[in-house]
Design a protein around this motif. Sequence first.
Motif, PDB file in Angstrom:
ATOM      1  N   SER A 202      25.353  31.239  53.148  1.00  0.00           N
ATOM      2  CA  SER A 202      25.209  32.689  53.287  1.00  0.00           C
ATOM      3  C   SER A 202      25.619  33.359  51.987  1.00  0.00           C
ATOM      4  N   GLU A 203      24.809  34.280  51.517  1.00  0.00           N
ATOM      5  CA  GLU A 203      25.095  35.055  50.307  1.00  0.00           C
ATOM      6  C   GLU A 203      25.465  34.139  49.133  1.00  0.00           C
ATOM      7  N   ALA A 204      24.682  33.093  48.929  1.00  0.00           N
ATOM      8  CA  ALA A 204      24.922  32.149  47.843  1.00  0.00           C
ATOM      9  C   ALA A 204      23.954  32.403  46.686  1.00  0.00           C
ATOM     10  N   SER A 205      24.404  32.096  45.495  1.00  0.00           N
ATOM     11  CA  SER A 205      23.566  32.233  44.308  1.00  0.00           C
ATOM     12  C   SER A 205      22.611  31.047  44.192  1.00  0.00           C
ATOM     13  N   ALA A 206      21.626  31.176  43.301  1.00  0.00           N
ATOM     14  CA  ALA A 206      20.665  30.094  43.099  1.00  0.00           C
ATOM     15  C   ALA A 206      21.372  28.823  42.642  1.00  0.00           C
ATOM     16  N   GLY A 207      22.380  28.974  41.759  1.00  0.00           N
ATOM     17  CA  GLY A 207      23.109  27.812  41.271  1.00  0.00           C
ATOM     18  C   GLY A 207      23.895  27.115  42.372  1.00  0.00           C
ATOM     19  N   SER A 208      24.564  27.886  43.203  1.00  0.00           N
ATOM     20  CA  SER A 208      25.346  27.301  44.304  1.00  0.00           C
ATOM     21  C   SER A 208      24.441  26.626  45.321  1.00  0.00           C
ATOM     22  N   ILE A 209      23.276  27.221  45.560  1.00  0.00           N
ATOM     23  CA  ILE A 209      22.320  26.625  46.494  1.00  0.00           C
ATOM     24  C   ILE A 209      21.892  25.242  45.999  1.00  0.00           C
ATOM     25  N   ALA A 210      21.583  25.150  44.711  1.00  0.00           N
ATOM     26  CA  ALA A 210      21.151  23.874  44.150  1.00  0.00           C
ATOM     27  C   ALA A 210      22.261  22.835  44.237  1.00  0.00           C
ATOM     28  N   ARG A 211      23.492  23.238  43.964  1.00  0.00           N
ATOM     29  CA  ARG A 211      24.624  22.303  44.010  1.00  0.00           C
ATOM     30  C   ARG A 211      24.870  21.803  45.432  1.00  0.00           C
ATOM     31  N   ALA A 212      24.827  22.714  46.395  1.00  0.00           N
ATOM     32  CA  ALA A 212      25.037  22.309  47.784  1.00  0.00           C
ATOM     33  C   ALA A 212      23.911  21.402  48.260  1.00  0.00           C
ATOM     34  N   HIS A 213      22.692  21.744  47.903  1.00  0.00           N
ATOM     35  CA  HIS A 213      21.523  20.997  48.369  1.00  0.00           C
ATOM     36  C   HIS A 213      21.478  19.595  47.767  1.00  0.00           C
TER      37      HIS A 213
ATOM     38  N   HIS B 272      33.088  39.723  46.109  1.00  0.00           N
ATOM     39  CA  HIS B 272      33.182  38.490  46.884  1.00  0.00           C
ATOM     40  C   HIS B 272      31.836  37.809  47.062  1.00  0.00           C
ATOM     41  N   LEU B 273      30.763  38.409  46.560  1.00  0.00           N
ATOM     42  CA  LEU B 273      29.425  37.876  46.802  1.00  0.00           C
ATOM     43  C   LEU B 273      28.995  36.933  45.689  1.00  0.00           C
ATOM     44  N   ASP B 274      28.955  35.670  45.995  1.00  0.00           N
ATOM     45  CA  ASP B 274      28.442  34.683  45.033  1.00  0.00           C
ATOM     46  C   ASP B 274      27.005  35.002  44.660  1.00  0.00           C
TER      47      ASP B 274
ATOM     48  N   SER C 223      16.750  46.367  49.641  1.00  0.00           N
ATOM     49  CA  SER C 223      17.589  45.320  49.038  1.00  0.00           C
ATOM     50  C   SER C 223      16.703  44.120  48.706  1.00  0.00           C
ATOM     51  N   ARG C 224      16.190  44.098  47.477  1.00  0.00           N
ATOM     52  CA  ARG C 224      15.222  43.083  47.090  1.00  0.00           C
ATOM     53  C   ARG C 224      15.683  42.238  45.905  1.00  0.00           C
ATOM     54  N   GLY C 225      16.987  42.280  45.628  1.00  0.00           N
ATOM     55  CA  GLY C 225      17.499  41.535  44.481  1.00  0.00           C
ATOM     56  C   GLY C 225      17.250  40.044  44.546  1.00  0.00           C
ATOM     57  N   ILE C 226      17.119  39.495  45.747  1.00  0.00           N
ATOM     58  CA  ILE C 226      16.931  38.044  45.868  1.00  0.00           C
ATOM     59  C   ILE C 226      15.581  37.586  45.322  1.00  0.00           C
ATOM     60  N   GLU C 227      14.666  38.525  45.127  1.00  0.00           N
ATOM     61  CA  GLU C 227      13.337  38.135  44.662  1.00  0.00           C
ATOM     62  C   GLU C 227      13.357  37.603  43.228  1.00  0.00           C
ATOM     63  N   ASP C 228      14.410  37.915  42.453  1.00  0.00           N
ATOM     64  CA  ASP C 228      14.468  37.492  41.053  1.00  0.00           C
ATOM     65  C   ASP C 228      14.718  35.993  40.911  1.00  0.00           C
ATOM     66  N   ALA C 229      15.781  35.489  41.521  1.00  0.00           N
ATOM     67  CA  ALA C 229      16.142  34.084  41.327  1.00  0.00           C
ATOM     68  C   ALA C 229      16.395  33.337  42.623  1.00  0.00           C
ATOM     69  N   ILE C 230      16.991  34.007  43.608  1.00  0.00           N
ATOM     70  CA  ILE C 230      17.412  33.295  44.814  1.00  0.00           C
ATOM     71  C   ILE C 230      16.236  32.884  45.678  1.00  0.00           C
ATOM     72  N   LEU C 231      15.288  33.786  45.908  1.00  0.00           N
ATOM     73  CA  LEU C 231      14.132  33.445  46.742  1.00  0.00           C
ATOM     74  C   LEU C 231      13.305  32.327  46.115  1.00  0.00           C
ATOM     75  N   PRO C 232      13.011  32.376  44.801  1.00  0.00           N
ATOM     76  CA  PRO C 232      12.303  31.235  44.188  1.00  0.00           C
ATOM     77  C   PRO C 232      13.086  29.931  44.305  1.00  0.00           C
ATOM     78  N   ALA C 233      14.426  30.022  44.220  1.00  0.00           N
ATOM     79  CA  ALA C 233      15.242  28.814  44.289  1.00  0.00           C
ATOM     80  C   ALA C 233      15.164  28.158  45.656  1.00  0.00           C
ATOM     81  N   ILE C 234      15.296  28.934  46.719  1.00  0.00           N
ATOM     82  CA  ILE C 234      15.269  28.310  48.041  1.00  0.00           C
ATOM     83  C   ILE C 234      13.876  27.778  48.357  1.00  0.00           C
TER      84      ILE C 234
END
Length: 330
Positions: free
Chosen positions: A155-166, A324-326, A182-193
């Motif tokens: 939840s509320e993880a950055s692209a880097g943290s997602i890759a490390r966990a995965h 507090h938001l990664d 609220s569309r900030g995830i479209e830059d890096a997080i959505l492409p990452a997941i």
Amino acid sequence: MHQRQLGKSGPRVSVLGLGCMAFSGGYGPPDDAESIATIRAALDAGISYLDSGDFYGMGHNEMLLREALRGRARDQAFISIKFGALRTPDLKWDGYDLRPAAIRNFLAYSLRRLGTDYIDLYQPARLDSPVPVEDVAGTIADLVRQGYVRHIGLSEASAGSIARAHSVAPIAALQIEYSLLSRGIEDAILPAIRTHGIGLVAYGVLSRGLISPQVTATTGSAGIRGRMPRFHGENFAANAKLVASLQAIAADLGLTLPQLAFAWVLSRGDDILPLIGARNRAQLADILKAADVTLAPEVLRRIETAVPKGAASGTRYGAEQMAHLDSEAP
């Protein structure tokens, strides 16, 4: 109710989920009887995905789910639980604890409150912790092997943290705020997941009620909205103009504003599952209709012109919570 697969190889769940946080306060006094009735109405309508947190009402939310699910087959509900947040006796936030022993402890209490022997999706609410995300994912993976958890989430993880966990264990879904405002995830997080084949569970589709024809400047003074910059001063005035533009589009289509907001999020990809934060059956019934709405390309272009990416004024949380938001890390 239509279904979607949660990630590339995850389970199939309802295309809309029910976010249960508001059943335990935050947006006004809770009404347990209406909350239980709303959860049961969602299940009857085909919603299988129920999202909660062990800190919602300090366990109240999980016990409410247990009562709402009483007498139903366990597999009728896909239960998603967030953990890790700490509270003080006066109900203030007190950080996060993601140590392996703490995770196992949180899970033990959740299983008892829910009255079940497994949780379908288990995820840390925030990654604001000295514990490496690899250790968090590995601990939950151990719980999967032991049969207490079915799938791992973030939840509320950055692209880097997602890759490390995965890289440690397969992540089924990322829960994060996603809406017209609220569309900030479209830059890096959505492409990452999408690269990793992880599903997106979108909360805050109505921006805490900001995307509503009933919202007023005084709305922001009550409950958790009092800590959200978008509901105050010049931010609210600017955001109200954006919402008015959306209201006009919804009216032209014969939709309610919430229906338009949910239909837009659903249009962003078959890997996205929006959560309905309804507090009662009437709100639920209204938003359920969005599952059958398809927005034409010209409508999507009109929406983009009226509310382009980044148009919202103010951050989605106050400064202390944003820290507090990664997911907001540079």
